[in-house]
Design a protein around this motif. Structure first.
Motif, mmCIF file in Angstrom:
data_model
loop_
_atom_site.group_PDB
_atom_site.id
_atom_site.type_symbol
_atom_site.label_atom_id
_atom_site.label_comp_id
_atom_site.label_asym_id
_atom_site.label_seq_id
_atom_site.Cartn_x
_atom_site.Cartn_y
_atom_site.Cartn_z
ATOM 1 N N LYS A 191 0.848 -1.237 0.043
ATOM 2 C CA LYS A 191 -0.077 -0.108 -0.057
ATOM 3 C C LYS A 191 0.962 1.300 0.045
ATOM 4 O O LYS A 191 0.546 2.350 -0.644
ATOM 5 C CB LYS A 191 -1.111 -0.003 1.284
ATOM 6 C CG LYS A 191 -1.866 1.113 1.424
ATOM 7 C CD LYS A 191 -2.844 1.307 0.305
ATOM 8 C CE LYS A 191 -4.014 2.284 0.354
ATOM 9 N NZ LYS A 191 -3.556 3.643 0.613
ATOM 10 N N THR A 192 2.047 1.037 0.706
ATOM 11 C CA THR A 192 2.983 2.453 0.882
ATOM 12 C C THR A 192 3.690 2.615 -0.603
ATOM 13 O O THR A 192 3.646 3.672 -1.284
ATOM 14 C CB THR A 192 3.961 2.165 1.631
ATOM 15 O OG1 THR A 192 3.367 2.202 2.860
ATOM 16 C CG2 THR A 192 4.935 3.423 2.058
ATOM 17 N N MET A 193 3.871 1.446 -1.491
ATOM 18 C CA MET A 193 4.442 1.478 -2.661
ATOM 19 C C MET A 193 3.409 2.121 -3.371
ATOM 20 O O MET A 193 3.717 3.095 -4.291
ATOM 21 C CB MET A 193 4.815 0.278 -2.922
ATOM 22 C CG MET A 193 6.144 -0.428 -2.456
ATOM 23 S SD MET A 193 7.592 0.233 -3.029
ATOM 24 C CE MET A 193 7.888 -0.483 -4.457
ATOM 25 N N GLY A 194 2.303 1.922 -3.505
ATOM 26 C CA GLY A 194 1.066 2.281 -4.233
ATOM 27 C C GLY A 194 0.870 3.823 -3.943
ATOM 28 O O GLY A 194 0.474 4.566 -5.032
ATOM 29 N N ASP A 195 1.025 4.066 -2.938
ATOM 30 C CA ASP A 195 0.840 5.467 -2.484
ATOM 31 C C ASP A 195 2.080 6.563 -3.306
ATOM 32 O O ASP A 195 1.601 7.588 -3.687
ATOM 33 C CB ASP A 195 0.708 5.613 -0.972
ATOM 34 C CG ASP A 195 -0.579 5.456 -0.552
ATOM 35 O OD1 ASP A 195 -1.574 5.061 -1.140
ATOM 36 O OD2 ASP A 195 -0.694 5.297 0.761
ATOM 37 N N ALA A 196 3.280 5.821 -2.763
ATOM 38 C CA ALA A 196 4.372 6.509 -3.648
ATOM 39 C C ALA A 196 4.096 6.565 -5.161
ATOM 40 O O ALA A 196 4.364 7.780 -5.768
ATOM 41 C CB ALA A 196 5.700 5.866 -3.413
ATOM 42 N N LEU A 197 3.711 5.555 -5.940
ATOM 43 C CA LEU A 197 3.575 5.613 -7.405
ATOM 44 C C LEU A 197 2.357 6.528 -7.591
ATOM 45 O O LEU A 197 2.554 7.335 -8.482
ATOM 46 C CB LEU A 197 2.875 4.361 -7.787
ATOM 47 C CG LEU A 197 4.008 3.260 -7.900
ATOM 48 C CD1 LEU A 197 3.506 1.836 -8.173
ATOM 49 C CD2 LEU A 197 5.230 3.516 -8.868
ATOM 50 N N LYS A 198 1.507 6.794 -6.971
ATOM 51 C CA LYS A 198 0.365 7.723 -7.031
ATOM 52 C C LYS A 198 0.864 9.175 -7.120
ATOM 53 O O LYS A 198 0.631 10.075 -7.920
ATOM 54 C CB LYS A 198 -0.966 7.512 -6.183
ATOM 55 C CG LYS A 198 -1.972 8.496 -6.409
ATOM 56 C CD LYS A 198 -3.059 7.755 -5.576
ATOM 57 C CE LYS A 198 -4.570 8.681 -5.740
ATOM 58 N NZ LYS A 198 -5.770 8.520 -5.011
ATOM 59 N N LYS A 218 6.657 2.342 -17.041
ATOM 60 C CA LYS A 218 7.399 2.019 -16.088
ATOM 61 C C LYS A 218 6.486 2.061 -14.817
ATOM 62 O O LYS A 218 6.836 1.255 -13.775
ATOM 63 C CB LYS A 218 8.402 3.168 -15.996
ATOM 64 C CG LYS A 218 9.620 3.172 -16.980
ATOM 65 C CD LYS A 218 10.465 1.907 -16.846
ATOM 66 C CE LYS A 218 11.509 1.798 -17.990
ATOM 67 N NZ LYS A 218 12.909 0.759 -17.681
ATOM 68 N N ILE A 219 5.630 2.996 -14.702
ATOM 69 C CA ILE A 219 4.816 2.919 -13.448
ATOM 70 C C ILE A 219 4.016 1.751 -13.420
ATOM 71 O O ILE A 219 3.686 1.161 -12.401
ATOM 72 C CB ILE A 219 3.895 4.307 -13.665
ATOM 73 C CG1 ILE A 219 4.751 5.788 -13.358
ATOM 74 C CG2 ILE A 219 3.037 4.218 -12.726
ATOM 75 C CD1 ILE A 219 3.762 6.700 -13.329
ATOM 76 N N VAL A 220 3.450 1.365 -14.421
ATOM 77 C CA VAL A 220 2.669 -0.040 -14.618
ATOM 78 C C VAL A 220 3.568 -1.187 -14.163
ATOM 79 O O VAL A 220 3.073 -2.148 -13.305
ATOM 80 C CB VAL A 220 2.154 -0.190 -16.128
ATOM 81 C CG1 VAL A 220 1.503 -1.576 -16.147
ATOM 82 C CG2 VAL A 220 1.324 0.846 -16.344
ATOM 83 N N SER A 221 4.821 -1.129 -14.573
ATOM 84 C CA SER A 221 5.667 -2.368 -14.264
ATOM 85 C C SER A 221 6.035 -2.433 -12.668
ATOM 86 O O SER A 221 6.432 -3.385 -11.986
ATOM 87 C CB SER A 221 6.982 -2.084 -14.843
ATOM 88 O OG SER A 221 7.966 -1.508 -14.566
ATOM 89 N N LEU A 222 5.984 -1.292 -11.884
ATOM 90 C CA LEU A 222 6.292 -1.041 -10.731
ATOM 91 C C LEU A 222 4.866 -1.314 -9.658
ATOM 92 O O LEU A 222 4.795 -1.146 -8.467
ATOM 93 C CB LEU A 222 6.648 0.210 -10.237
ATOM 94 C CG LEU A 222 8.101 0.899 -10.902
ATOM 95 C CD1 LEU A 222 8.330 1.992 -10.677
ATOM 96 C CD2 LEU A 222 9.028 -0.148 -10.036
ATOM 97 N N LEU A 223 3.584 -1.665 -10.318
ATOM 98 C CA LEU A 223 2.283 -1.755 -9.469
ATOM 99 C C LEU A 223 2.559 -2.628 -8.502
ATOM 100 O O LEU A 223 2.922 -3.982 -8.985
ATOM 101 C CB LEU A 223 1.284 -1.857 -10.234
ATOM 102 C CG LEU A 223 0.947 -0.564 -11.339
ATOM 103 C CD1 LEU A 223 -0.088 -1.183 -12.106
ATOM 104 C CD2 LEU A 223 0.502 0.548 -10.202
ATOM 105 N N PRO A 224 2.419 -2.316 -7.041
ATOM 106 C CA PRO A 224 2.271 -3.767 -6.387
ATOM 107 C C PRO A 224 1.364 -4.699 -6.478
ATOM 108 O O PRO A 224 0.310 -4.279 -6.679
ATOM 109 C CB PRO A 224 2.442 -3.069 -4.906
ATOM 110 C CG PRO A 224 1.812 -1.697 -5.244
ATOM 111 C CD PRO A 224 2.088 -1.322 -6.553
ATOM 112 N N GLU A 225 1.581 -5.688 -6.156
ATOM 113 C CA GLU A 225 0.582 -7.021 -6.190
ATOM 114 C C GLU A 225 -0.462 -6.916 -4.964
ATOM 115 O O GLU A 225 0.338 -6.182 -3.873
ATOM 116 C CB GLU A 225 1.278 -8.467 -6.067
ATOM 117 C CG GLU A 225 2.194 -8.860 -7.552
ATOM 118 C CD GLU A 225 0.856 -8.786 -8.620
ATOM 119 O OE1 GLU A 225 -0.178 -9.045 -8.399
ATOM 120 O OE2 GLU A 225 1.510 -8.809 -9.744
ATOM 121 N N GLY A 226 -1.417 -7.403 -4.956
ATOM 122 C CA GLY A 226 -2.461 -7.381 -3.645
ATOM 123 C C GLY A 226 -3.352 -6.436 -4.028
ATOM 124 O O GLY A 226 -3.272 -5.191 -4.487
#
Length: 560
Positions: A217-224, A264-272
């Protein structure tokens, strides 16, 4: 910001027009041209520490003429810092200039092979022991490497900086001095690293993800946060390049850069599930459509969206068409259908797993009566399977409402082709729609927007409609809707008549249970019975439905 001073002698460099010289009693015997600036220096202090200059002088047979250093990293300023180091003059090194001076030292060959305690080694030690241990300094150094990409990669400098920044992020006890405080929607480091270009950002995030200490979730917030920082700029620059006269090459170059950003952003999307919101995923898909991202990136976004589609809203699904098609449709219906198909496959798989023999209700009941430990375990598995099936059904129902809302938007666009309308309507199973009122509204709107539709087209559109799932109001409206095929009109009439008959039966039951107030009850009883007989007789005369319906219901044709 950490600084380091090399050397102790006072600065004796001075400028004379476009030339830079050092003030000494010994005449200069070497001239070096760097970035338009002519340096008049001495061979001995320079050649003793710069192996590259030694080799250059030998090869060229330097006889006092100027030696030109084209495309020198860091330009004249970095070269001057290296030259001052050779003379022992004080030079201040910090996070803002260390990369340029380090690359200049590498070009000049200022290594330990030339002289012990040379500039390159001192800079490497300063970077490792000080700068890369401090958050702001490490980011500044990493950001500076973008100016000298090839040389920094060759030296391994970029990798060291990437690993250092990722380590400070992944280590919960890392030194975050100088970092911007965290907001409620992003981690403390997200805003700072969002200033990095996509290549460096991607490398940092890959290392962070590999460490496994940062929650999805933290990774996802950073990507956003990163997407919010760069996506609007990418779209703006893309359209600006497209609209500039004679800039086809610029538009293509901008599109390539911006496609890379999305991919690149798509490739970094965390699972879950829930690591990133469904709305954010659909925003990425919209950008991918506009910028022409790769099919693989679109497929990945489709898969991710389908995994949590029930959390979306109608506006999320309004994906702009990548390019104006022949029909001029505003929205990318094909992408929505692909998402719905993927969602249906996932739900079918979940339902199949929940409906396996171990999860059947009958077996669950049998296990409920057993008191053995084995039966208790089996019952618990059956209970979980049943719960999963119920959750899957609830998700499908929510998606059914979402699809009907999307159909309502499509129906208002006169350019929406019939086959696209039907494809979306049929993309969810019948059980996803406990009632068909919203679907009927969308169909009615589409028919009014396309009054020229022939009979077969109307039938094709209406075959997804189940009149048994219409409310009384919708049934009555369908029964008098002149735009619908006769079959739907008849079914609507049958539905309305059935409701009247049901009302009659209930009133008769009430009359049998209570003999008091017979006068009033007889009136109430007789009136609905007449209505029921009237509806029934009109239904049997369905050969002329429009004439009889005009007597039963008002002439208004607007459905609300």
């Amino acid at each position: 910001m950490k600084l380091m001073t090399l050397g102790s002698r006072p600065d004796t460099f001075f400028s004379a027009g476009p030339a830079r010289s050092v003030s000494t009693e010994v005449a200069t015997d070497m001239q070096i041209l760097v970035d338009g600036c002519l340096f008049r220096l001495h061979k001995f202090p320079l050649l003793s520490k710069c192996m590259w200059l030694q080799a250059l002088c030998v090869e060229s047979g330097h006889g006092g003429g100027a030696v030109e250093l084209p495309a020198f990293p860091g330009g004249a300023e970095a070269f001057e810092a290296c030259a001052k180091f050779c003379y022992g003059i004080a030079v201040t090194i910090g996070p803002h200039n260390v990369v340029a001076v380090r690359c200049a030292a590498a070009r000049l060959g200022m290594t330990e092979a030339a002289d012990r305690g040379n500039l390159a080694a001192k800079l490497d030690a300063f970077v490792s022991s000080c700068l890369l241990r401090r958050w702001k300094d490490a980011l500044t150094v990493l950001h500076s490497t973008r100016r000298y990409v090839a040389l920094c990669e060759e030296l391994g400098f970029t990798s060291r900086c990437v690993d250092a920044v990722a380590s400070l992020i992944a280590d919960p006890d890392g030194n975050a001095s100088g970092a911007v405080p965290a907001s409620s929607s992003s981690p403390w480091w997200a805003r700072d690293i969002s200033e990095l270009g996509i290549d460096l950002y991607w490398r940092v995030m890959v290392v962070v993800r590999a460490a496994g200490t940062v929650h999805g979730k933290t990774m996802g917030d950073a990507l956003k946060t990163y997407a919010r920082r760069w996506r609007p700029i990418a779209a703006k620059n893309h359209y600006a390049a497209e609209r500039t006269d004679g800039s086809v090459a610029n538009a293509e170059r901008a599109a390539k850069i911006h496609r890379l950003l999305i991919e690149k952003i798509v490739s970094l999307l965390p699972e879950g599930r829930g690591a990133v919101s469904c709305g954010f995923l659909l925003q990425l898909l919209k950008a991918a459509n506009i910028l022409g991202a790769s099919p693989a990136s679109k497929a990945e976004l489709t898969r991710r969206v389908a995994s949590q589609l029930e959390d979306a809203n109608v506006s999320d699904l309004l994906i702009p068409a990548a390019a104006p098609c022949a029909s001029g449709t505003l929205y990318d219906v094909e992408s929505v259908v692909a998402i719905l198909e993927e969602f249906a496959l996932r739900q079918a798989a979940a339902a199949a797993a929940a409906g396996s023999p171990d999860g059947s209700p009958a077996l669950a009941n049998r296990h409920r009566r057993s008191r053995s430990a084995e039966s208790a375990v089996e019952f618990e598995g059956a209970r979980r399977s049943t719960s999963m099936a119920a959750a899957a059904h609830g998700a499908m129902v929510r998606v059914g409402r979402l699809v009907d809302g999307f159909l309502a938007v499509l129906a208002k666009d006169a350019r929406t082709p019939l086959d696209k309308m039907v494809a979306v309507a049929e993309a969810v199973p019948d059980y996803a729609r406990p009632e068909h009122d919203d679907l009927y509204r969308a169909i009615d709107t589409y028919l009014r927007m396309h009054p020229e539709m022939d009979k077969s087209s109307r039938k094709k559109l209406c075959r997804v409609l189940n009149c048994r799932k219409l409310s009384e109001k919708s049934s009555m409206h369908a029964a008098q809707n002149e735009l619908l095929p006769l079959r739907v009109v008849v079914q609507g009439l049958r539905r309305a008549a059935s409701r009247v008959a049901t009302l009659k039966m209930r009133l008769e039951e009430d009359d049998d249970e209570d003999d008091a107030g017979a006068g009033d009850e007889a009136f109430v009883h007789r009136a609905p019975a007449g209505v029921a007989r009237s509806a029934s007789s009109r239904f049997t005369a369905a050969g002329k439905p429009k004439r009889m319906l005009s007597r039963l219901w008002p002439r208004s044709r607007t459905f609300t």
